[in-house]
Design a protein around this motif. Structure first.
Motif, mmCIF file in Angstrom:
data_model
loop_
_atom_site.group_PDB
_atom_site.id
_atom_site.type_symbol
_atom_site.label_atom_id
_atom_site.label_comp_id
_atom_site.label_asym_id
_atom_site.label_seq_id
_atom_site.Cartn_x
_atom_site.Cartn_y
_atom_site.Cartn_z
ATOM 1 N N GLU A 35 22.127 50.122 8.224
ATOM 2 C CA GLU A 35 22.218 49.311 9.144
ATOM 3 C C GLU A 35 20.865 48.328 9.237
ATOM 4 O OE1 GLU A 35 21.112 52.452 12.595
ATOM 5 O OE2 GLU A 35 23.189 51.570 12.455
ATOM 6 N N GLY A 36 20.760 47.175 9.801
ATOM 7 C CA GLY A 36 19.643 46.205 10.018
ATOM 8 C C GLY A 36 18.838 46.792 10.881
ATOM 9 N N PRO A 37 17.652 46.156 10.814
ATOM 10 C CA PRO A 37 17.213 45.019 10.079
ATOM 11 C C PRO A 37 16.966 45.074 8.495
ATOM 12 C CG PRO A 37 15.369 45.759 11.314
ATOM 13 C CD PRO A 37 16.273 46.613 11.580
ATOM 14 N N TRP A 38 17.332 44.088 7.707
ATOM 15 C CA TRP A 38 17.659 44.061 6.493
ATOM 16 C C TRP A 38 16.344 43.811 5.716
ATOM 17 C CZ3 TRP A 38 21.246 47.163 5.351
ATOM 18 C CH2 TRP A 38 22.513 47.344 6.232
ATOM 19 N N ASP A 39 15.082 44.295 6.132
ATOM 20 C CA ASP A 39 14.071 44.213 5.235
ATOM 21 C C ASP A 39 14.445 45.518 4.302
ATOM 22 O OD1 ASP A 39 11.216 45.754 5.425
ATOM 23 O OD2 ASP A 39 11.006 43.896 4.645
ATOM 24 N N LEU A 44 14.718 51.527 3.674
ATOM 25 C CA LEU A 44 14.158 52.920 2.733
ATOM 26 C C LEU A 44 13.431 53.792 3.531
ATOM 27 C CD1 LEU A 44 13.036 51.499 -0.580
ATOM 28 C CD2 LEU A 44 15.169 52.657 -0.028
ATOM 29 N N ASP A 45 12.702 53.201 4.391
ATOM 30 C CA ASP A 45 11.735 54.052 5.655
ATOM 31 C C ASP A 45 12.732 54.867 6.561
ATOM 32 O OD1 ASP A 45 9.449 53.162 4.393
ATOM 33 O OD2 ASP A 45 9.187 51.723 6.189
ATOM 34 N N ARG A 46 13.901 54.081 6.911
ATOM 35 C CA ARG A 46 14.846 55.022 7.642
ATOM 36 C C ARG A 46 15.565 56.061 7.105
ATOM 37 N NH1 ARG A 46 15.313 49.505 9.322
ATOM 38 N NH2 ARG A 46 17.357 49.200 8.427
ATOM 39 N N ILE A 47 15.430 56.151 5.610
ATOM 40 C CA ILE A 47 16.285 57.196 4.783
ATOM 41 C C ILE A 47 15.084 58.417 4.792
ATOM 42 C CG2 ILE A 47 17.095 57.556 2.536
ATOM 43 C CD1 ILE A 47 18.150 54.716 2.385
ATOM 44 N N PRO A 116 24.790 37.166 8.217
ATOM 45 C CA PRO A 116 23.847 36.226 7.397
ATOM 46 C C PRO A 116 22.538 36.776 6.955
ATOM 47 C CG PRO A 116 23.880 35.694 9.879
ATOM 48 C CD PRO A 116 25.017 36.786 9.682
ATOM 49 N N GLU A 117 21.887 38.028 7.694
ATOM 50 C CA GLU A 117 20.779 38.206 7.736
ATOM 51 C C GLU A 117 20.954 39.361 6.424
ATOM 52 O OE1 GLU A 117 17.184 41.398 9.070
ATOM 53 O OE2 GLU A 117 18.837 41.145 10.180
#
Length: 201
Positions: A35-39, A44-47, A116-117
């Protein structure tokens, strides 16, 4: 082996349930939400908190793109398995002779999905640049059939045929006889790809 599984755009961790069940007793498959935000770095940090014991990473479509990004970040990863996550057909560079008007029309159609993001982030990511920087073993499984109504498939497939032979030797390319929707249409095929690639890892 522990395997983190990443779903496609618009999907959910439950998409992996049939594959999780088929691999039970062979591999511990942990399906995670994307899920976003899509930076991409923050994705990867959330994984990272789920990545103890240096897992393999498996993804389909969007999830496959993220899996490749993970492999680039983690050269020690035992295996990356990317199921048909090699870019989006609105990227002109992925076509041999891009029809810019048709690509623009498809881009407008994608806006109806209301992300859109994410659409912008996927279009700005050149997966082949990522692939060339991956150092761990990686399987890139590529669909040979369009799903019903899939636009620009032939032109995009021609671009893949041009670009896939340029990938480094640590990336195994395997074409499978199904569409981009293979996780839904034939989860057994996906489980077999995973079993075969991880067998000697």
């Amino acid at each position: 082996m522990k395997v983190l599984a990443l779903h496609g755009a618009g999907g959910s961790p439950s998409d992996w349930d049939p594959v999780v069940e088929e691999l039970r007793g062979l591999h511990e498959v942990v399906a995670l939400p994307l899920e976003g935000p899509w930076d991409w770095e923050s994705v990867l940090d959330r994984i990272e908190p789920h990545a103890g014991d240096n897992p393999a990473v498996l993804g389909v479509s969007l999830g496959g793109m993220v899996a490749a990004l993970w492999g680039r970040r983690h050269p020690e990863c035992p295996a990356v398995i990317d199921v048909d996550g090699h870019g989006v057909p609105t990227q002109p560079q992925r076509h041999v002779d891009p029809d810019l008007a048709a690509i623009a029309d498809l881009r407008e159609r994608f806006k109806a999905y209301g992300q859109p993001e994410l659409q912008r982030a996927m279009e700005e990511l050149d997966c082949f640049e990522v692939f060339r920087e991956v150092r761990c073993p990686m399987l890139l499984a590529v669909a040979t059939k369009p799903f019903p109504g899939q636009l620009l498939f032939d032109s995009y497939a021609a671009g893949l045929a041009r670009d896939l032979p340029t990938l480094p030797a640590n990336i195994t390319v395997e074409r499978y006889d199904d569409s981009h929707a293979v996780l839904a249409t034939d989860p057994h095929l996906v489980a077999t790809l995973v079993k075969d690639f991880l067998e000697h890892r």
